[in-house]
Design a protein around this motif. Structure first.
Motif, PDB file in Angstrom:
ATOM      1  N   GLY A 168       0.804  -1.206   0.000  1.00  0.00           N
ATOM      2  CA  GLY A 168       0.000   0.000   0.000  1.00  0.00           C
ATOM      3  C   GLY A 168       0.838   1.259   0.000  1.00  0.00           C
ATOM      4  N   GLU A 169       0.159   2.348   0.238  1.00  0.00           N
ATOM      5  CA  GLU A 169       0.801   3.657   0.235  1.00  0.00           C
ATOM      6  C   GLU A 169       0.868   4.210   1.654  1.00  0.00           C
ATOM      7  OE1 GLU A 169      -1.620   5.987  -2.384  1.00  0.00           O
ATOM      8  OE2 GLU A 169      -1.047   4.846  -4.171  1.00  0.00           O
ATOM      9  N   GLY A 170       1.676   5.243   1.836  1.00  0.00           N
ATOM     10  CA  GLY A 170       1.752   5.913   3.133  1.00  0.00           C
ATOM     11  C   GLY A 170       2.188   4.960   4.227  1.00  0.00           C
ATOM     12  N   ARG A 171       1.419   4.897   5.299  1.00  0.00           N
ATOM     13  CA  ARG A 171       1.797   4.051   6.431  1.00  0.00           C
ATOM     14  C   ARG A 171       1.710   2.565   6.124  1.00  0.00           C
ATOM     15  NH1 ARG A 171      -2.670   2.880  10.321  1.00  0.00           N
ATOM     16  NH2 ARG A 171      -4.655   3.454   9.357  1.00  0.00           N
ATOM     17  N   TYR A 172       1.062   2.224   4.995  1.00  0.00           N
ATOM     18  CA  TYR A 172       0.955   0.813   4.616  1.00  0.00           C
ATOM     19  C   TYR A 172       2.117   0.363   3.731  1.00  0.00           C
ATOM     20  CZ  TYR A 172      -3.748   1.527   6.383  1.00  0.00           C
ATOM     21  OH  TYR A 172      -4.813   1.841   7.183  1.00  0.00           O
ATOM     22  N   ALA A 173       3.033   1.275   3.430  1.00  0.00           N
ATOM     23  CA  ALA A 173       4.171   0.945   2.571  1.00  0.00           C
ATOM     24  C   ALA A 173       5.068  -0.126   3.201  1.00  0.00           C
ATOM     25  CB  ALA A 173       4.981   2.200   2.260  1.00  0.00           C
ATOM     26  N   VAL A 174       5.040  -0.236   4.533  1.00  0.00           N
ATOM     27  CA  VAL A 174       5.872  -1.255   5.195  1.00  0.00           C
ATOM     28  C   VAL A 174       5.408  -2.670   4.861  1.00  0.00           C
ATOM     29  CG1 VAL A 174       6.548   0.245   7.111  1.00  0.00           C
ATOM     30  CG2 VAL A 174       4.463  -1.139   7.300  1.00  0.00           C
ATOM     31  N   PHE A 175       4.181  -2.799   4.352  1.00  0.00           N
ATOM     32  CA  PHE A 175       3.649  -4.115   4.005  1.00  0.00           C
ATOM     33  C   PHE A 175       3.865  -4.459   2.533  1.00  0.00           C
ATOM     34  CE2 PHE A 175       1.007  -2.463   7.506  1.00  0.00           C
ATOM     35  CZ  PHE A 175       1.220  -3.464   8.457  1.00  0.00           C
ATOM     36  N   GLU A 176       4.569  -3.597   1.809  1.00  0.00           N
ATOM     37  CA  GLU A 176       4.742  -3.786   0.369  1.00  0.00           C
ATOM     38  C   GLU A 176       5.392  -5.125   0.042  1.00  0.00           C
ATOM     39  OE1 GLU A 176       3.862  -3.574  -2.957  1.00  0.00           O
ATOM     40  OE2 GLU A 176       3.746  -1.462  -2.330  1.00  0.00           O
ATOM     41  N   THR A 177       4.793  -5.851  -0.890  1.00  0.00           N
ATOM     42  CA  THR A 177       5.366  -7.110  -1.371  1.00  0.00           C
ATOM     43  C   THR A 177       5.651  -7.062  -2.869  1.00  0.00           C
ATOM     44  OG1 THR A 177       3.178  -8.091  -1.762  1.00  0.00           O
ATOM     45  CG2 THR A 177       4.177  -8.454   0.404  1.00  0.00           C
ATOM     46  N   LEU A 178       5.102  -6.073  -3.567  1.00  0.00           N
ATOM     47  CA  LEU A 178       5.317  -5.952  -5.011  1.00  0.00           C
ATOM     48  C   LEU A 178       6.371  -4.886  -5.281  1.00  0.00           C
ATOM     49  CD1 LEU A 178       1.586  -6.077  -6.239  1.00  0.00           C
ATOM     50  CD2 LEU A 178       3.170  -7.984  -5.817  1.00  0.00           C
ATOM     51  N   HIS A 179       7.628  -5.237  -5.064  1.00  0.00           N
ATOM     52  CA  HIS A 179       8.723  -4.281  -5.196  1.00  0.00           C
ATOM     53  C   HIS A 179       9.193  -4.114  -6.636  1.00  0.00           C
ATOM     54  CE1 HIS A 179       9.096  -4.088  -0.841  1.00  0.00           C
ATOM     55  NE2 HIS A 179       9.035  -5.409  -0.822  1.00  0.00           N
ATOM     56  N   GLU A 180       9.056  -5.150  -7.431  1.00  0.00           N
ATOM     57  CA  GLU A 180       9.510  -5.115  -8.824  1.00  0.00           C
ATOM     58  C   GLU A 180       8.561  -5.955  -9.671  1.00  0.00           C
ATOM     59  OE1 GLU A 180      12.932  -8.531  -8.568  1.00  0.00           O
ATOM     60  OE2 GLU A 180      13.440  -6.505  -7.880  1.00  0.00           O
ATOM     61  N   PRO A 181       8.625  -5.802 -10.992  1.00  0.00           N
ATOM     62  CA  PRO A 181       7.692  -6.531 -11.861  1.00  0.00           C
ATOM     63  C   PRO A 181       7.676  -8.042 -11.624  1.00  0.00           C
ATOM     64  CG  PRO A 181       8.795  -4.830 -13.118  1.00  0.00           C
ATOM     65  CD  PRO A 181       9.459  -4.851 -11.775  1.00  0.00           C
ATOM     66  N   GLY A 182       8.836  -8.603 -11.295  1.00  0.00           N
ATOM     67  CA  GLY A 182       8.897 -10.038 -11.036  1.00  0.00           C
ATOM     68  C   GLY A 182       8.035 -10.466  -9.858  1.00  0.00           C
ATOM     69  N   ASP A 183       7.855  -9.577  -8.876  1.00  0.00           N
ATOM     70  CA  ASP A 183       6.998  -9.892  -7.731  1.00  0.00           C
ATOM     71  C   ASP A 183       5.540 -10.002  -8.161  1.00  0.00           C
ATOM     72  OD1 ASP A 183       9.218  -9.783  -6.021  1.00  0.00           O
ATOM     73  OD2 ASP A 183       8.960  -7.622  -5.692  1.00  0.00           O
ATOM     74  N   LEU A 184       5.136  -9.138  -9.086  1.00  0.00           N
ATOM     75  CA  LEU A 184       3.779  -9.198  -9.615  1.00  0.00           C
ATOM     76  C   LEU A 184       3.581 -10.491 -10.405  1.00  0.00           C
ATOM     77  CD1 LEU A 184       0.995  -7.941 -10.218  1.00  0.00           C
ATOM     78  CD2 LEU A 184       2.067  -6.746 -12.160  1.00  0.00           C
ATOM     79  N   THR A 185       4.568 -10.827 -11.237  1.00  0.00           N
ATOM     80  CA  THR A 185       4.502 -12.063 -12.003  1.00  0.00           C
ATOM     81  C   THR A 185       4.334 -13.259 -11.075  1.00  0.00           C
ATOM     82  OG1 THR A 185       5.889 -11.134 -13.760  1.00  0.00           O
ATOM     83  CG2 THR A 185       5.764 -13.533 -13.637  1.00  0.00           C
ATOM     84  N   ALA A 186       5.094 -13.286  -9.982  1.00  0.00           N
ATOM     85  CA  ALA A 186       5.044 -14.398  -9.030  1.00  0.00           C
ATOM     86  C   ALA A 186       3.705 -14.445  -8.299  1.00  0.00           C
ATOM     87  CB  ALA A 186       6.195 -14.274  -8.028  1.00  0.00           C
ATOM     88  N   TRP A 187       3.172 -13.277  -7.905  1.00  0.00           N
ATOM     89  CA  TRP A 187       1.891 -13.266  -7.176  1.00  0.00           C
ATOM     90  C   TRP A 187       0.775 -13.793  -8.063  1.00  0.00           C
ATOM     91  CZ3 TRP A 187      -3.123 -11.789  -7.016  1.00  0.00           C
ATOM     92  CH2 TRP A 187      -3.758 -11.799  -5.768  1.00  0.00           C
ATOM     93  N   LEU A 188       0.741 -13.363  -9.304  1.00  0.00           N
ATOM     94  CA  LEU A 188      -0.316 -13.783 -10.221  1.00  0.00           C
ATOM     95  C   LEU A 188      -0.233 -15.278 -10.528  1.00  0.00           C
ATOM     96  CD1 LEU A 188      -0.272 -10.771 -12.704  1.00  0.00           C
ATOM     97  CD2 LEU A 188      -2.044 -11.281 -10.992  1.00  0.00           C
ATOM     98  N   ALA A 189       0.966 -15.839 -10.476  1.00  0.00           N
ATOM     99  CA  ALA A 189       1.143 -17.256 -10.793  1.00  0.00           C
ATOM    100  C   ALA A 189       0.584 -18.162  -9.704  1.00  0.00           C
ATOM    101  CB  ALA A 189       2.621 -17.562 -11.020  1.00  0.00           C
ATOM    102  N   GLN A 190       0.466 -17.638  -8.482  1.00  0.00           N
ATOM    103  CA  GLN A 190      -0.089 -18.436  -7.393  1.00  0.00           C
ATOM    104  C   GLN A 190      -1.597 -18.595  -7.597  1.00  0.00           C
ATOM    105  OE1 GLN A 190       1.240 -17.224  -3.367  1.00  0.00           O
ATOM    106  NE2 GLN A 190       2.561 -15.771  -4.416  1.00  0.00           N
ATOM    107  N   ALA A 191      -2.121 -19.696  -7.122  1.00  0.00           N
ATOM    108  CA  ALA A 191      -3.574 -19.904  -7.183  1.00  0.00           C
ATOM    109  C   ALA A 191      -4.222 -19.365  -5.926  1.00  0.00           C
ATOM    110  CB  ALA A 191      -3.870 -21.392  -7.318  1.00  0.00           C
ATOM    111  N   PRO A 192      -5.314 -18.645  -6.075  1.00  0.00           N
ATOM    112  CA  PRO A 192      -5.773 -18.035  -7.316  1.00  0.00           C
ATOM    113  C   PRO A 192      -5.007 -16.736  -7.609  1.00  0.00           C
ATOM    114  CG  PRO A 192      -7.284 -17.493  -5.542  1.00  0.00           C
ATOM    115  CD  PRO A 192      -6.197 -18.358  -4.948  1.00  0.00           C
ATOM    116  N   PRO A 193      -4.953 -16.245  -8.810  1.00  0.00           N
ATOM    117  CA  PRO A 193      -5.655 -16.703 -10.009  1.00  0.00           C
ATOM    118  C   PRO A 193      -4.914 -17.743 -10.844  1.00  0.00           C
ATOM    119  CG  PRO A 193      -4.589 -14.628 -10.468  1.00  0.00           C
ATOM    120  CD  PRO A 193      -4.290 -14.949  -9.020  1.00  0.00           C
TER     121      PRO A 193
END
Length: 200
Positions: free
Chosen positions: A34-59
C-alpha cells in the motif's frame, strides 16, 4: 474469476504471519502492500513480484510474457483503487470517483480467457496470459462484488488498529475478524482479562 479457495499468508513486518482470506481474489490482491503508512507491508517491489503473485492460485495466471514496470504501476494503481473502494463500501461512504475510474479502466482491457479440457475441467488460462488481462479479471471481480449479492457484505476487521478489509460470504454474515487466530483471539483474551479484573 475461476473458483479457487481464496486467501493468502500475510507477513507482519514486526514478526509473525497469519492466513487471511479476504473472500475474493481482488481483495487478497488489495492486501499486497500500500501507500503511506501501509508501505511497510509492500510485497510488489519489482515486476517479477507481480509475475510471481499472479502465478499463485488463485488466479494461477502464469504469464506468457513477464510483467513490466508499466504493468507494476498499473497493478499498484488498481490495488489502491480496490482498497479505497472496499473500505468506503465497508464504512458506508460514497465511493471515490477516481478509484472507480481506475477500476473501470483496468476492467476495459480483455480479461483472462478460461479453457475447457476434454475432461470438462478448466485448464490453465488460454494463451497469451498477460498481466493486463489478469488485472482486468481482478477489476471485473471487484465490479461484480460491488454490484452483486455481496455488495452489502464488505467489512473492516473489528480489531483495534486493524485495517484489513474483507467481503463476508458466510451464510449468517456475522464475520467480524480478519482472522480468528489474530484479532479474534486478541479480542477474546482482552475480554477474558476484563472479566477477571471485574471479578477480583
Amino acid at each position: 474469476m475461476r473458483h479457487y479457495a481464496t486467501g493468502r499468508l500475510l507477513h507482519d513486518p514486526k514478526g509473525g504471519s497469519f492466513w487471511f482470506d479476504a473472500g475474493a481474489v481482488c481483495l487478497d490482491f488489495a492486501h499486497t502492500g500500500g501507500e503511506g503508512r501501509y508501505a511497510v507491508f509492500e510485497t510488489l517491489h519489482e515486476p517479477g513480484d507481480l509475475t510471481a503473485w499472479l502465478a499463485q492460485a488463485p488466479p494461477a495466471a502464469v504469464l506468457t510474457a513477464p510483467a513490466t514496470a508499466r504493468d507494476l504501476s498499473a497493478a499498484k494503481a488498481l490495488r489502491q483503487a480496490v482498497w479505497a473502494t472496499a473500505h468506503a463500501r465497508a464504512a458506508g461512504r460514497a465511493l471515490d470517483a477516481g478509484a472507480i475510474a481506475v477500476i473501470n479502466r483496468a476492467a476495459a482491457a480483455p480479461p483472462l480467457v478460461p479453457q475447457l479440457t476434454d475432461e470438462g475441467t478448466t485448464s490453465p488460462w488460454a494463451a497469451p496470459v498477460l498481466a493486463e488481462q489478469a488485472l482486468s479479471t481482478l477489476a471485473r471481480e471487484m465490479i461484480g462484488l460491488l454490484t452483486g449479492p455481496l455488495a452489502g457484505r464488505f467489512r473492516e476487521c473489528a480489531g483495534d488498529n486493524c485495517a484489513l478489509v474483507f467481503v463476508d460470504s458466510s451464510r449468517p454474515g456475522a464475520r467480524r475478524w480478519c482472522a480468528m487466530e489474530r484479532c479474534g483471539n486478541r479480542h477474546k483474551l482482552r475480554a477474558l482479562r476484563a472479566r477477571r479484573a471485574a471479578d477480583s
